[in-house]
Write a protein that holds these residues in place. Structure first.
Motif, PDB file in Angstrom:
ATOM      1  N   GLN A  98       0.859  -1.191   0.000  1.00 23.19           N
ATOM      2  CA  GLN A  98       0.000   0.000   0.000  1.00 23.19           C
ATOM      3  C   GLN A  98       0.886   1.228   0.000  1.00 23.19           C
ATOM      4  O   GLN A  98       2.116   1.116  -0.030  1.00 23.19           O
ATOM      5  CB  GLN A  98      -1.021  -0.012   1.134  1.00 23.19           C
ATOM      6  N   GLY A  99       0.279   2.419   0.026  1.00 24.42           N
ATOM      7  CA  GLY A  99       1.050   3.642  -0.163  1.00 24.42           C
ATOM      8  C   GLY A  99       2.167   3.838   0.851  1.00 24.42           C
ATOM      9  O   GLY A  99       3.286   4.216   0.518  1.00 24.42           O
ATOM     10  N   ARG A 100       1.860   3.562   2.120  1.00 25.89           N
ATOM     11  CA  ARG A 100       2.861   3.802   3.172  1.00 25.89           C
ATOM     12  C   ARG A 100       4.063   2.883   3.030  1.00 25.89           C
ATOM     13  O   ARG A 100       5.135   3.194   3.539  1.00 25.89           O
ATOM     14  CB  ARG A 100       2.209   3.686   4.550  1.00 25.89           C
ATOM     15  N   GLU A 103       6.404   4.734   0.961  1.00 25.89           N
ATOM     16  CA  GLU A 103       7.054   5.788   1.768  1.00 25.89           C
ATOM     17  C   GLU A 103       8.148   5.175   2.646  1.00 25.89           C
ATOM     18  O   GLU A 103       9.229   5.743   2.816  1.00 25.89           O
ATOM     19  CB  GLU A 103       5.995   6.466   2.657  1.00 25.89           C
ATOM     20  N   PHE A 124       0.494  14.007   3.964  1.00 24.47           N
ATOM     21  CA  PHE A 124      -0.506  13.098   4.498  1.00 24.47           C
ATOM     22  C   PHE A 124       0.084  12.488   5.773  1.00 24.47           C
ATOM     23  O   PHE A 124       1.300  12.441   5.932  1.00 24.47           O
ATOM     24  CB  PHE A 124      -0.824  12.020   3.454  1.00 24.47           C
ATOM     25  N   THR A 126       0.612   9.487   7.077  1.00 25.91           N
ATOM     26  CA  THR A 126       1.618   8.411   7.028  1.00 25.91           C
ATOM     27  C   THR A 126       2.919   8.904   6.399  1.00 25.91           C
ATOM     28  O   THR A 126       4.002   8.466   6.766  1.00 25.91           O
ATOM     29  CB  THR A 126       1.132   7.185   6.221  1.00 25.91           C
ATOM     30  N   THR A 181       1.697  16.519  -2.999  1.00 23.67           N
ATOM     31  CA  THR A 181       0.619  15.570  -2.730  1.00 23.67           C
ATOM     32  C   THR A 181      -0.576  15.920  -3.615  1.00 23.67           C
ATOM     33  O   THR A 181      -1.085  17.046  -3.548  1.00 23.67           O
ATOM     34  CB  THR A 181       0.201  15.650  -1.241  1.00 23.67           C
ATOM     35  N   ASN A 185      -4.707  15.979   0.185  1.00 17.37           N
ATOM     36  CA  ASN A 185      -5.692  15.310   1.040  1.00 17.37           C
ATOM     37  C   ASN A 185      -5.984  16.115   2.297  1.00 17.37           C
ATOM     38  O   ASN A 185      -7.142  16.411   2.608  1.00 17.37           O
ATOM     39  CB  ASN A 185      -5.151  13.905   1.382  1.00 17.37           C
ATOM     40  N   ASP A 214       3.276  12.493  -4.348  1.00 18.26           N
ATOM     41  CA  ASP A 214       2.467  11.569  -3.552  1.00 18.26           C
ATOM     42  C   ASP A 214       1.131  11.489  -4.291  1.00 18.26           C
ATOM     43  O   ASP A 214       0.294  12.380  -4.192  1.00 18.26           O
ATOM     44  CB  ASP A 214       2.317  12.098  -2.125  1.00 18.26           C
ATOM     45  N   ARG A 217      -4.306  10.359  -5.493  1.00 22.03           N
ATOM     46  CA  ARG A 217      -5.500  10.780  -6.241  1.00 22.03           C
ATOM     47  C   ARG A 217      -5.097  11.497  -7.529  1.00 22.03           C
ATOM     48  O   ARG A 217      -5.541  12.600  -7.832  1.00 22.03           O
ATOM     49  CB  ARG A 217      -6.407  11.618  -5.327  1.00 22.03           C
ATOM     50  N   SER A 254      -0.654   5.308  -3.153  1.00 20.96           N
ATOM     51  CA  SER A 254      -1.596   4.363  -2.576  1.00 20.96           C
ATOM     52  C   SER A 254      -2.580   4.015  -3.684  1.00 20.96           C
ATOM     53  O   SER A 254      -3.342   4.867  -4.128  1.00 20.96           O
ATOM     54  CB  SER A 254      -2.339   5.005  -1.409  1.00 20.96           C
ATOM     55  N   LYS A 256      -5.068   2.269  -3.354  1.00 15.45           N
ATOM     56  CA  LYS A 256      -6.370   2.038  -2.723  1.00 15.45           C
ATOM     57  C   LYS A 256      -7.318   3.205  -2.933  1.00 15.45           C
ATOM     58  O   LYS A 256      -8.447   3.180  -2.466  1.00 15.45           O
ATOM     59  CB  LYS A 256      -6.158   1.809  -1.224  1.00 15.45           C
ATOM     60  N   LYS A 257      -6.857   4.243  -3.607  1.00 19.86           N
ATOM     61  CA  LYS A 257      -7.686   5.417  -3.880  1.00 19.86           C
ATOM     62  C   LYS A 257      -8.085   5.387  -5.359  1.00 19.86           C
ATOM     63  O   LYS A 257      -8.935   4.612  -5.741  1.00 19.86           O
ATOM     64  CB  LYS A 257      -6.932   6.709  -3.516  1.00 19.86           C
TER      65      LYS A 257
HETATM   66  C1  PLP Z   1      -3.778   7.095   1.640  1.00 22.87           C
HETATM   67  C2  PLP Z   1      -2.665   7.989   1.402  1.00 22.87           C
HETATM   68  C3  PLP Z   1      -1.345   7.591   1.665  1.00 22.87           C
HETATM   69  C4  PLP Z   1      -0.997   6.279   2.323  1.00 22.87           C
HETATM   70  O1  PLP Z   1      -1.458   5.207   1.608  1.00 22.87           O
HETATM   71  P1  PLP Z   1      -1.934   3.819   2.268  1.00 22.87           P
HETATM   72  O2  PLP Z   1      -2.320   2.995   1.100  1.00 22.87           O
HETATM   73  O3  PLP Z   1      -3.076   4.137   3.174  1.00 22.87           O
HETATM   74  O4  PLP Z   1      -0.780   3.254   3.018  1.00 22.87           O
HETATM   75  C5  PLP Z   1      -0.342   8.483   1.353  1.00 22.87           C
HETATM   76  N1  PLP Z   1      -0.600   9.682   0.841  1.00 22.87           N
HETATM   77  C6  PLP Z   1      -1.852  10.111   0.592  1.00 22.87           C
HETATM   78  C7  PLP Z   1      -2.073  11.460   0.009  1.00 22.87           C
HETATM   79  C8  PLP Z   1      -2.930   9.291   0.875  1.00 22.87           C
HETATM   80  O5  PLP Z   1      -4.163   9.721   0.653  1.00 22.87           O
END
Ligand code: PLP
Length: 458
Positions: A98-100, A103, A124, A126, A181, A185, A214, A217, A254, A256-257
């Motif tokens: 995932q995104g973190r 990082e 963000f 994380t 970013t 967010n 980052d 989105r 990430s 997941k977005k």
């Molecule tokens: C969600 C998010 C992250 C972290 O991603 P995860 O998948 O939750 O670990 C990092 N940066 C931004 C801008 C995010 O919205």
């Protein structure tokens, strides 16, 4: 405001249950007044996050069945790399869980010396934590409009480039990186313009500082550029994304977005250079071999399809339209929020809605608890409760704004669900003066909002 109809139909449903207010009072007390501690079955409409809560398409689900689970060199890996290279134009693409995770493997390599600073239009949570864990110092540098919730401006997520230059002059060689970013967010899912990104890239290049995107989105940001930046009115979403990423050196994402999956992330490097071998070693140690990066082959397959679906213009019009519709309903009830509505969420200005609560009683969190009790709607604080203590002094830190974030999962809720949310906030506004503040009874050192325990103040 007209609701933009869904460019899809529903093929599979998941029942949700409405509880009574008394049940919800008991559930939230049992969760120590931390919304993350609730059982999801006790939530009616879950706006905790838009992360990994997306509804995947029939094309994504069918791609999952074709996922190649080879340990090394699987077909799903090569398919994903091909798609991502074409979209972003970067040479090296690394999947991570995932995104973190991206990082976590990037910042220890980027930050060469303890105490170096990393500057962002806004970190963000994380990302901020991983800069700090790598012994760096995160500094936020958003444009002033971004911190004025009542002001309507098209690109409130922008970097304050004048202040960026001042910070670079102040810190000299100690700036290890710049992070843009998209969308921004923490200030409300607000976009960054192409013009702003060009200027940030010019400054970064002039000082030889790596520029990191980052990119959670990336597609919603591109849609806002098309809709609001005249130069791009006739550009395709793909063209806008390609140009935006051409100004960066590295991206973390990430998936997941905007990539509409339930799990996944990416790391990209535009020109495979000195950092890549070190980052790759951290990936293998922490995430797994490079061709799966902590994901199953089927996850890689769903991600490759989702990256493209998330860039579809009809989908993005509906997606951002849904958030704008919710904001327009809040206007009817006079609920203040970060204007204009963001791409993935409406950030209600709890500081303005609950003016009797000081920042250290966490108005954004107080409203989140109240909204759960009122209608079973789960949300979260993006304010002083979310801010960890200053690592140097141990002091509480005041966030610039006290928000309650209504994050909208992708392709999940209908217009009627959005109406329930707006009406619940309207009802809370009627009794706003009686909403209690909160105090923390236990907290961990970092990322406290996920696991802290709280109690209401009488
Ligand atoms: C969600 C998010 C992250 C972290 O991603 P995860 O998948 O939750 O670990 C990092 N940066 C931004 C801008 C995010 O919205």
């Amino acid at each position: 405001m007209k609701y933009i109809p869904e460019p899809f139909k529903i093929k599979m449903v998941e029942p949700i249950r409405l509880t009574t207010a008394q049940e919800r009072r008991e559930k939230i007390a049992a969760a120590n007044y931390n919304n993350f501690g609730l059982h999801a079955d006790d939530v009616y409409i879950d706006l905790l996050t838009d992360s990994g809560t997306n509804a995947m398409s029939n094309a994504q689900w069918s791609a999952m069945l074709t996922g190649d689970e080879a340990y090394s060199g699987g077909r799903s890996y090569y398919d994903l790399i091909g798609v991502a290279q074409e979209i972003f134009g970067y040479e090296w693409i690394q999947p991570v869980h995932q995104g973190r995770a991206a990082e976590k493997v990037l910042f220890p390599v980027l930050i060469g010396r303890p105490g170096q600073v990393v500057i962002s239009n806004t970190f963000f949570d994380t990302t901020r934590a991983h800069v700090a864990l790598a012994n760096g110092r995160p500094i936020d540098c958003v444009c002033p409009e971004g911190l004025d919730s009542g002001l309507d401006a098209p690109f409130k997520g922008n970097m304050d480039n004048a202040r960026l230059e001042t910070l670079i002059a102040e810190h000299g060689d100690e700036v290890a990186g710049i992070v843009v970013t998209i969308t921004n967010n923490s200030v409300g899912g607000q976009p960054v313009s192409m013009a702003n990104m060009r200027e940030t890239a010019r400054i970064a290049a002039a000082h030889g500082i790596p520029l990191v995107i980052d990119a959670a989105r990336f597609a919603e940001n591109a849609y806002f550029i098309k809709a609001r930046e005249a130069e791009f009115a006739d550009a395709t979403i793909a063209e806008i994304i390609r140009e935006f990423f051409s100004y960066g050196d590295i991206f973390t994402m990430s998936a997941k977005k905007d990539a509409i999956t339930n799990m996944g992330g990416l790391l990209g490097v535009r020109e495979e250079g000195e950092h890549v071998p070190d980052v790759r070693s951290l990936v293998i140690a922490g995430e797994g071999y490079v061709t799966y990066g902590g994901l199953s082959g089927r996850d890689l397959a769903a991600l490759a399809v989702g990256l493209r679906e998330g860039m579809d213009e009809d989908y993005l019009r509906y997606r951002t339209g849904q958030v704008a519709y919710l904001a327009a309903r809040l206007d009817e009830f006079g609920i203040p929020y970060q204007r204009p509505a963001g791409g993935h969420a409406v950030f209600v200005d709890a500081g303005k809605l609950l003016p009797h609560l000081p920042w250290h009683q966490y108005p954004g969190h107080a409203l989140a608890v109240e909204l759960y009790i009122e209608a079973g709607v789960r949300t979260c604080d993006i304010g002083s409760y979310l801010m960890d203590r200053d690592p140097a002094t141990g002091q509480e830190q005041q966030a610039p704004l006290e928000f309650t974030r209504l994050a909208i999962p992708r392709r999940v809720y209908t217009q009627a669900h959005l109406d329930v949310i707006a009406e619940a906030l309207g009802a809370i506004k009627e009794r706003a003066g009686s909403v209690p503040g909160y105090e923390i009874t236990w907290e961990p050192k970092v990322l406290r909002h996920f696991t802290a325990t709280l109690r209401p103040l009488s």
